[in-house]
Design an enzyme around this catalytic site. Structure first.
Site, mmCIF file in Angstrom:
data_model
loop_
_atom_site.group_PDB
_atom_site.id
_atom_site.type_symbol
_atom_site.label_atom_id
_atom_site.label_comp_id
_atom_site.label_asym_id
_atom_site.label_seq_id
_atom_site.Cartn_x
_atom_site.Cartn_y
_atom_site.Cartn_z
ATOM 1 N N SER A 199 -2.547 -10.466 -5.795
ATOM 2 C CA SER A 199 -1.473 -11.523 -6.285
ATOM 3 C C SER A 199 -1.438 -12.624 -5.351
ATOM 4 O O SER A 199 -1.920 -12.462 -4.147
ATOM 5 C CB SER A 199 -0.201 -10.911 -6.470
ATOM 6 O OG SER A 199 0.109 -9.800 -7.411
ATOM 7 N N CYS A 221 1.894 -16.265 -15.031
ATOM 8 C CA CYS A 221 1.782 -17.677 -14.323
ATOM 9 C C CYS A 221 0.740 -17.840 -13.439
ATOM 10 O O CYS A 221 0.098 -18.830 -13.208
ATOM 11 C CB CYS A 221 2.933 -17.915 -13.631
ATOM 12 S SG CYS A 221 3.375 -17.114 -12.420
ATOM 13 N N ASN A 222 0.067 -16.535 -12.973
ATOM 14 C CA ASN A 222 -1.129 -16.912 -12.030
ATOM 15 C C ASN A 222 -2.706 -16.404 -12.371
ATOM 16 O O ASN A 222 -3.505 -16.480 -11.642
ATOM 17 C CB ASN A 222 -0.834 -16.200 -10.481
ATOM 18 C CG ASN A 222 0.213 -16.920 -9.888
ATOM 19 O OD1 ASN A 222 -0.213 -18.260 -9.599
ATOM 20 N ND2 ASN A 222 1.032 -16.380 -9.143
ATOM 21 N N GLN A 253 4.496 -6.970 -15.592
ATOM 22 C CA GLN A 253 3.884 -7.974 -16.508
ATOM 23 C C GLN A 253 2.512 -7.000 -16.975
ATOM 24 O O GLN A 253 2.169 -7.175 -18.276
ATOM 25 C CB GLN A 253 3.297 -9.035 -15.742
ATOM 26 C CG GLN A 253 4.408 -10.025 -15.425
ATOM 27 C CD GLN A 253 4.110 -11.057 -14.363
ATOM 28 O OE1 GLN A 253 3.092 -10.901 -13.476
ATOM 29 N NE2 GLN A 253 4.834 -11.902 -14.309
#
Length: 421
Positions: A109, A50-51, A120
Site C-alpha cells: 500500500s 484509488c491506488n 477493499q
C-alpha cells in the site's frame, strides 16, 4: 492451473492514468464477464481502488493470459494499449501469490499498514463471486490471502500507529496551516475515507465540519456525527467559500469542482487561501485548480511522497510481516500443484480399473467358479491394482510439489497414454 496478476498501482502509474482505468461498481459486473470470456482466462477478479487496478486470474497459460489481459484493460476503457501497457506489471505463479498476500496485508500500500485495502480486497472478491467469475483457484487464493493478512496484523506491529490516506491528508493540511484550530473543513463525499478524515480533523481542532454528498441523507448522517452541517451537492458552488480545507472522495466520473468555482469562492473569501486535497480516483477536483492563485491543490500522487517517511519508520514491522508471507506462499503453491495432479491420478486409476474389469469379464465367464471363489478373484484383482498404482501415484503427488512438477504430470500422462483417448 496457475495464478496470474496483471495491474498497475501508485508506483507504476500516475493518478492521471489510474483514474482512466478505474472500475466503478456500475460497470464492474459487465467487465468481470468480459474478462472471463478471454480465451486464456478461466477465473477472474478485479481489484480497483484509488491506488491500484489489479486483475487476478486463474489460467493454464499464464503468458497468454497476461498478454490478452494487458490489451483488454486498455480496450475496456477505450484507451490506446500503447499508453497503458508500459505501466502494467505482470506476476505469475509464486510471484503472483506473494504479491497478492502483500496487497492484502497492506505491505504494497501507499500507506504501509493501512486497514482499508483488506476491506477493499474482500469487496472485490464478493463482487466476483456475485458475477460468477471465480472458481476453485481464486476462491482458495482469496481465503488464504485474508487469513495471511489476519496473521500479519495480529502477529506483527504493522497495524500499530499506522496512518491512512485520510490521516495523511490531514497531516498535509497541518503542514500548510500549522494549527488547525479555528479552521473550517468541507468534505465532499460521505464514505469511509471522508469519515476517517473528519475524525482526524476534529481531533486536531477543526472548528466546523461541512459535508455534502450526492445522497443528501448520507451527508446528514456524517455531519451529525461531528456536530457539523450538511448541504445538498447542488449547493456546492455557493458553499465552497465557507471552507478553509476541502477534502474530496466520491465515486464520481466527472469533476465535482472546477477552477471557475474555486475562483468564485476565493472572491467571496477575499482571496484568503483555500487548501484542497483530492483523495478520489478518478479525481474529483479539476487539476486546473492548481493554476488558480491562492488555491493549493494536492492529489494522491502528492500524498504518496509525503507518506514515504511512514514507510521507512515501519521497515522492521514490514520485515516481520514478509516472513509470514514467505511462509504462506509455498503452502498455497503446493495446494495449487496438487490441484493439477489430482485429475491425472484419477485418470490413471480409472484406466487401471477399466483394464482390470475388462480382464475379469473376459476370463471369469469361462471359469466354473462358485460365488465365493469369484468374489475372491475379484478382491485379489482389486488389491493387485491398488498395490501397483499406490507407489506411482503417491510419488507423482510428491514430485508435483517441486518447482518443475508440471513435467512429471506431463510424463505420467504420456506413459499412461491418458490423452490418446
Amino acid at each position: 492451473m496457475k495464478l496470474v496478476v496483471v495491474g498497475l498501482n501508485h508506483k507504476s502509474a500516475p493518478v492521471s492514468l489510474r483514474e482512466k482505468v478505474a472500475y466503478s461498481s456500475d460497470t464492474l459486473p459487465r467487465s468481470l464477464q468480459a474478462l472471463t470470456r478471454l480465451d486464456a482466462v478461466h477465473e477472474g477478479t478485479i481489484l480497483s481502488t484509488c491506488n491500484r487496478v489489479e486483475i487476478y486470474m486463474a489460467s493454464r497459460d499464464p503468458d497468454a493470459a497476461a498478454a490478452q489481459t494487458s490489451q483488454w484493460i486498455a480496450r475496456d476503457h477505450a484507451l490506446d494499449p500503447a499508453d497503458v501497457t508500459p505501466h502494467l506489471y505482470t506476476k505469475a505463479e509464486s510471484e503472483a501469490v506473494r504479491h497478492g498476500f502483500c496487497v492484502a496485508s497492506s505491505l504494497d500500500s501507499m500507506v504501509l499498514g493501512e486497514a482499508q485495502i483488506l476491506g477493499q480486497m474482500k469487496q472485490a472478491y464478493q463482487d466476483a463471486l456475485s458475477a460468477g467469475s471465480t472458481g476453485v483457484v481464486l476462491n482458495r487464493f482469496f481465503q488464504h490471502a485474508f487469513l495471511t493478512a489476519k496473521r500479519v496484523r495480529t502477529e506483527t506491529s504493522i497495524a500499530e500507529n499506522s496512518v491512512s490516506v485520510a490521516s495523511a491528508a490531514v497531516d498535509l493540511a497541518k503542514r500548510i496551516f500549522g494549527d488547525l484550530s479555528g479552521h473550517s473543513c468541507l468534505l465532499i463525499g460521505a464514505g469511509e475515507m471522508c469519515e476517517l478524515a473528519a475524525r482526524h480533523l476534529v481531533t486536531h481542532g477543526v472548528k466546523e465540519v461541512l459535508v455534502t454528498n450526492r445522497t443528501f441523507s448520507r451527508a446528514v448522517d456524517l455531519a451529525q456525527q461531528f456536530d457539523g452541517h450538511a448541504f445538498p451537492i447542488e449547493a456546492l458552488a455557493e458553499n465552497l467559500h465557507r471552507a478553509d480545507i476541502v477534502i474530496s472522495s466520491t465515486g464520481s466520473t466527472v469533476y465535482m469542482v472546477g477552477p471557475d468555482m474555486v475562483k468564485q469562492a476565493l472572491k467571496s473569501r477575499r482571496q484568503r487561501p483555500i487548501f484542497l486535497i483530492d483523495i478520489a480516483v478518478p479525481r474529483d477536483l479539476d487539476p486546473e485548480i492548481g493554476q488558480v492563485d491562492s488555491a493549493f491543490l494536492y492529489d494522491m500522487d502528492d500524498l504518496n511522497k509525503i507518506v514515504n517517511d511512514n514507510r521507512q519508520d515501519r521497515a522492521e514491522a514490514a520485515q516481520a510481516a514478509m516472513q509470514i508471507i514467505e511462509g504462506e506462499t509455498p503452502l498455497f503453491i503446493q495446494w495449487l500443484d496438487t490441484l493439477d495432479v489430482v485429475p491425472t491420478i484419477k485418470q490413471m486409476r480409472r484406466k487401471a480399473e477399466a483394464a482390470k474389469d475388462q480382464l475379469l469379464q473376459k476370463h471369469l465367464a469361462g471359469w466354473d467358479l462358485s460365488d465365493t471363489d469369484r468374489q475372491r478373484v475379484e478382491n485379489l484383482a482389486r488389491q493387485l491394482v491398488n498395490k501397483l498404482m499406490h507407489d506411482p501415484t503417491e510419488r507423482l503427488r510428491s514430485l508435483t510439489n517441486e518447482h518443475d512438477g508440471d513435467r512429471y504430470i506431463d510424463a505420467a500422462r504420456k506413459l499412461y497414454k491418458l490423452d490418446d483417448d
